[in-house]
Design an enzyme around this catalytic site. Structure first.
Site, mmCIF file in Angstrom:
data_model
loop_
_atom_site.group_PDB
_atom_site.id
_atom_site.type_symbol
_atom_site.label_atom_id
_atom_site.label_comp_id
_atom_site.label_asym_id
_atom_site.label_seq_id
_atom_site.Cartn_x
_atom_site.Cartn_y
_atom_site.Cartn_z
ATOM 1 C CE LYS A 196 -3.577 2.523 2.421
ATOM 2 N NZ LYS A 196 -4.638 2.492 3.412
ATOM 3 C CE LYS A 249 -5.974 1.917 -0.706
ATOM 4 N NZ LYS A 249 -6.390 1.978 0.645
#
Ligand code: PBG
Length: 326
Positions: A196, A249
């Protein structure tokens, strides 16, 4: 053998031939639809930077889930916006919290639909950071783990099919796994937001979830966008700690990371087509600068082609509809 014996266009001649040799399939079943559910809300509140997406009251979230399931979408990913926030983010482990309520309600209304709960404190803390703060304002890693574990157990108790930690604390997958097992939830899988990145593309989400950090930013815990080798290392650590699925992400600016992780691990891999990616396409489409349908289907296909099994996207319902028409 080059031209003229080889002609690449032979197999592009008709839709049927193109279909026969298509390498990547896009299906509604590959999609997960994120939902924002807000405590105490009377009617859906549109999110400015995300046309077509709204913060939902409990009943609205259930309706969205019913629609998603009818379209063949596999699951929903729940984000909660509590009425009250505090320093610790205690709303995250309230058994009667908004995400817990929504999990139960959606399960009841949509048997078979996968309910994934995002696990983080930032929607619940008054300061908007993803964990407990030190006096100097930095996020305390180890003390936060205990709170995340508590929230995970509460989500599992509500019936979450998958727990998805998005906080980026070190050791959180292991801590959550241990807590779940201790409470008898050894069958509840963990989908880790492993790679992330500290991204500008979360902007619209923070408006939606009211979770912008009150001071500073998240670069002290989320990953530097420049680092792909580190993404692999983060992901292998999460797998080692017990992650059942892993995630990259955002998706589009990080397709190289998706491809690398696809090579490096046999685990199911998800990619999150985040709020800012959605906002860009929507804005251009509304201005008449892009054809929305082709841009969205191309984008989602590209995320799958890079190696993602699961695509988490705010376009899920539209894309599922368009796929039915083709
Ligand atoms: C919570 C969280 C964020 C997103 C998903 N979970 C925001 C953030 O890290 O600031 C972003 C999702 C999106 O932009 O669509 N930690």
């Amino acid at each position: 053998m080059g031209f003229p014996a080889t002609r690449m266009r032979r197999l592009r001649r008709t839709p049927a031939l193109r279909g026969l040799v298509r390498e990547t399939q896009l299906r509604a079943a590959d999609f997960v639809l994120p939902l924002f559910v807000e405590e105490g809300l009377a009617t859906p509140t549109p999110i400015d930077a995300m046309p077509g997406v709204a913060r939902q009251p409990l009943a609205g979230a259930v309706e969205e889930a019913i629609e998603a399931q009818a379209l063949g979408i596999s699951g929903v990913l729940l984000f909660g916006i509590p009425r009250e926030k505090d320093e610790q983010g205690s709303g995250a482990w309230d058994d009667d919290g908004i995400v817990q309520q929504a999990t139960r309600a959606i399960h009841e209304a949509c048997p078979g639909l996968i309910v994934i709960t995002d696990l983080c404190l930032c929607e619940y803390t008054s300061h908007g950071h993803c964990g407990l703060l030190d006096e100097d304002g930095s996020v305390r890693n180890d003390a936060t783990l205990e709170l995340l574990a508590r929230a995970a157990v509460s989500q599992a108790r509500a019936g979450a099919d998958l727990i998805a930690p998005s906080d980026m604390m070190d050791g959180r997958v292991g801590a959550i796994r241990e807590a779940l097992d201790e409470d008898g939830f050894e069958e509840t899988p963990i989908m880790a937001y492993s790679a992330k990145f500290a991204s500008a593309f979360y902007g619209p989400f923070r408006e939606a979830a009211d979770s912008s950090p009150a001071h500073g930013d998240r670069r002290g815990y989320q990953m530097d966008p420049a680092n792909a080798r580190e993404a692999l290392r983060e992901t292998l650590l999460d797998i080692d700690e017990g992650a059942d699925l892993v995630m990259v992400k955002p998706a589009l600016p990080y397709l190289d990371v998706v491809a690398r992780l696809r090579e490096a691990t046999g685990l199911p891999l998800a990619a999150y087509n985040v709020s800012g990616e959605y906002a860009m396409v929507k804005a251009a489409a509304l201005a008449g600068w892009l054809d929305e349908r082709s841009a969205v289907l191309e984008t989602l296909t590209a995320i799958r082609r890079a190696g993602a099994d699961i695509v988490i996207t705010y376009h899920a319902k539209d894309a599922a509809r368009w796929l039915q028409e083709t």
